[in-house]
Structure formats: structure tokens, C-alpha cells
Design an enzyme around this catalytic site. Structure first.
Site, PDB file in Angstrom:
ATOM      1  N   TYR A  93      86.575  60.901   9.505  1.00 61.48           N
ATOM      2  CA  TYR A  93      85.581  60.753  10.566  1.00 61.48           C
ATOM      3  C   TYR A  93      84.962  59.371  10.433  1.00 61.48           C
ATOM      4  O   TYR A  93      84.364  59.060   9.409  1.00 61.48           O
ATOM      5  CB  TYR A  93      84.513  61.852  10.480  1.00 61.48           C
ATOM      6  CG  TYR A  93      85.087  63.203  10.832  1.00 61.48           C
ATOM      7  CD1 TYR A  93      85.078  63.642  12.147  1.00 61.48           C
ATOM      8  CD2 TYR A  93      85.684  64.013   9.868  1.00 61.48           C
ATOM      9  CE1 TYR A  93      85.633  64.871  12.484  1.00 61.48           C
ATOM     10  CE2 TYR A  93      86.243  65.229  10.194  1.00 61.48           C
ATOM     11  CZ  TYR A  93      86.223  65.654  11.509  1.00 61.48           C
ATOM     12  OH  TYR A  93      86.783  66.859  11.842  1.00 61.48           O
ATOM     13  N   ARG A 101      81.315  66.306  12.007  1.00 60.08           N
ATOM     14  CA  ARG A 101      81.506  67.105  10.790  1.00 60.08           C
ATOM     15  C   ARG A 101      80.915  66.366   9.607  1.00 60.08           C
ATOM     16  O   ARG A 101      81.623  65.831   8.767  1.00 60.08           O
ATOM     17  CB  ARG A 101      83.001  67.362  10.552  1.00 60.08           C
ATOM     18  CG  ARG A 101      83.681  68.320  11.500  1.00 60.08           C
ATOM     19  CD  ARG A 101      83.150  69.752  11.454  1.00 60.08           C
ATOM     20  NE  ARG A 101      83.170  70.357  10.138  1.00 60.08           N
ATOM     21  CZ  ARG A 101      84.138  71.136   9.669  1.00 60.08           C
ATOM     22  NH1 ARG A 101      85.173  71.414  10.411  1.00 60.08           N
ATOM     23  NH2 ARG A 101      84.055  71.658   8.448  1.00 60.08           N
ATOM     24  N   ARG A 118      92.307  66.639  10.590  1.00 55.71           N
ATOM     25  CA  ARG A 118      91.498  66.143  11.695  1.00 55.71           C
ATOM     26  C   ARG A 118      91.049  64.721  11.432  1.00 55.71           C
ATOM     27  O   ARG A 118      90.805  64.322  10.308  1.00 55.71           O
ATOM     28  CB  ARG A 118      90.240  67.013  11.860  1.00 55.71           C
ATOM     29  CG  ARG A 118      90.480  68.406  12.361  1.00 55.71           C
ATOM     30  CD  ARG A 118      90.919  68.461  13.811  1.00 55.71           C
ATOM     31  NE  ARG A 118      90.167  67.577  14.681  1.00 55.71           N
ATOM     32  CZ  ARG A 118      89.074  67.902  15.356  1.00 55.71           C
ATOM     33  NH1 ARG A 118      88.577  69.105  15.266  1.00 55.71           N
ATOM     34  NH2 ARG A 118      88.475  67.028  16.126  1.00 55.71           N
ATOM     35  N   ARG A 167     102.803  55.297  17.754  1.00 52.74           N
ATOM     36  CA  ARG A 167     104.252  55.263  17.987  1.00 52.74           C
ATOM     37  C   ARG A 167     104.890  53.988  17.446  1.00 52.74           C
ATOM     38  O   ARG A 167     106.071  53.953  17.131  1.00 52.74           O
ATOM     39  CB  ARG A 167     104.515  55.410  19.484  1.00 52.74           C
ATOM     40  CG  ARG A 167     105.893  55.895  19.809  1.00 52.74           C
ATOM     41  CD  ARG A 167     106.041  56.252  21.288  1.00 52.74           C
ATOM     42  NE  ARG A 167     105.536  57.608  21.520  1.00 52.74           N
ATOM     43  CZ  ARG A 167     104.539  57.906  22.346  1.00 52.74           C
ATOM     44  NH1 ARG A 167     103.932  56.974  23.028  1.00 52.74           N
ATOM     45  NH2 ARG A 167     104.153  59.148  22.500  1.00 52.74           N
ATOM     46  N   GLU A 191      89.514  65.617  26.178  1.00 59.67           N
ATOM     47  CA  GLU A 191      88.638  66.529  25.449  1.00 59.67           C
ATOM     48  C   GLU A 191      87.856  67.359  26.468  1.00 59.67           C
ATOM     49  O   GLU A 191      87.577  66.907  27.582  1.00 59.67           O
ATOM     50  CB  GLU A 191      87.677  65.704  24.579  1.00 59.67           C
ATOM     51  CG  GLU A 191      86.834  66.501  23.635  1.00 59.67           C
ATOM     52  CD  GLU A 191      87.615  67.177  22.531  1.00 59.67           C
ATOM     53  OE1 GLU A 191      87.182  68.286  22.123  1.00 59.67           O
ATOM     54  OE2 GLU A 191      88.637  66.636  22.081  1.00 59.67           O
ATOM     55  N   ARG A 236      89.982  61.702  19.206  1.00 60.80           N
ATOM     56  CA  ARG A 236      90.187  62.694  18.154  1.00 60.80           C
ATOM     57  C   ARG A 236      91.680  62.896  17.908  1.00 60.80           C
ATOM     58  O   ARG A 236      92.475  62.844  18.845  1.00 60.80           O
ATOM     59  CB  ARG A 236      89.566  64.033  18.559  1.00 60.80           C
ATOM     60  CG  ARG A 236      88.053  64.042  18.637  1.00 60.80           C
ATOM     61  CD  ARG A 236      87.576  65.395  19.197  1.00 60.80           C
ATOM     62  NE  ARG A 236      86.156  65.572  19.140  1.00 60.80           N
ATOM     63  CZ  ARG A 236      85.301  65.215  20.115  1.00 60.80           C
ATOM     64  NH1 ARG A 236      85.745  64.639  21.213  1.00 60.80           N
ATOM     65  NH2 ARG A 236      84.018  65.435  19.987  1.00 60.80           N
ATOM     66  N   CYS A 250      98.790  63.192  24.285  1.00 56.34           N
ATOM     67  CA  CYS A 250      97.406  62.839  24.622  1.00 56.34           C
ATOM     68  C   CYS A 250      96.861  63.819  25.659  1.00 56.34           C
ATOM     69  O   CYS A 250      97.592  64.286  26.528  1.00 56.34           O
ATOM     70  CB  CYS A 250      97.343  61.428  25.205  1.00 56.34           C
ATOM     71  SG  CYS A 250      97.810  60.126  24.063  1.00 56.34           S
TER      72      CYS A 250
END
Length: 121
Positions: A108, A116, A7, A63, A78, A90, A75
Site C-alpha cells: 500500500y 489497510r 493486494r 505487460r 472500481e 489497485r 483492467c
């Protein structure tokens, strides 16, 4: 070898194409470096943005990285949960790796560290 999810998340200051691309590139480059990722080991990358970011496709700078032109990128928006973090990009990178789950380093950056705090540096 196992498939592991890695992540990453970061925020931008404004709905600006250059900022969206810059923060996406910073996340993926840190994620690559910290987890020793080669493009041919990546199964796919899911990218989400909050609905307040609509000036650029964050997949574009990924890319353009050497070797990443054939990596499947997608893509999406959220889930717009009331009160959630705004202006956030994210990543979920699915990688074939020998690393154990506890050896994976998630990324992050900026305001996304609140998502997180246990994993943010």
C-alpha cells in the site's frame, strides 16, 4: 502449492498517464520483490482504477516487464462508492506459491495506506 491473492494499492496526484503508469510499475515491482514472485507463477492480475483515472491502461507497464507479456491482465473500474478514496489504482495478483497466508506481503503506497493501515508499512 496454493493460489494466494496479493493486494496492492496506490494513489496518484492527478489523472495523468505517466503517473498512472509510474505508480502501477512501483506497486508491481515492490510486490514482486517482497514476495519473490516469478511471472510463470502468476495466474492473473486484476487491476482496478477509480473512475477519475482515464488517461492510461495500468496493465501496459506490467505487460512490458520481462516475462510478464504472457501473464493474463485485466483492467476494470472500481465500484464508485460515495466518499471512497479517489485517484487510486489497485492490484489483485493471484500467485501459485508455497507461502502461507501470513507470509504474504501486501503493498500500500501513498494515500492508499488508509485502505489497510494494518497491512501498510
Amino acid at each position: 502449492m496454493s493460489v494466494r491473492g496479493i493486494r496492492a494499492a496506490a494513489t496518484v496526484d492527478a489523472n495523468d498517464a505517466a503517473q498512472i503508469k509510474e505508480v502501477t510499475l512501483a506497486m508491481i515491482q515492490q510486490l514482486i520483490q517482497e514476495n519473490d514472485i516469478q511471472p510463470e507463477d502468476v495466474a492473473c492480475v486484476y487491476i482496478t482504477v477509480t473512475n477519475d483515472l482515464d488517461q492510461a491502461f495500468p496493465a501496459q507497464p506490467i505487460r512490458q516487464l520481462p516475462g510478464w507479456d504472457l501473464v493474463p491482465l485485466m483492467c476494470a473500474l472500481e465500484v464508485p462508492v460515495k466518499g471512497s478514496l479517489e485517484k487510486c489504482v489497485r492490484l489483485m495478483v493471484l500467485v501459485n506459491t508455497e507461502k502461507a497466508q501470513n507470509e504474504i506481503k501486501h503493498v500500500y503506497l501513498g494515500g492508499a495506506k488508509v485502505l489497510r493501515p494494518d497491512l501498510a508499512k
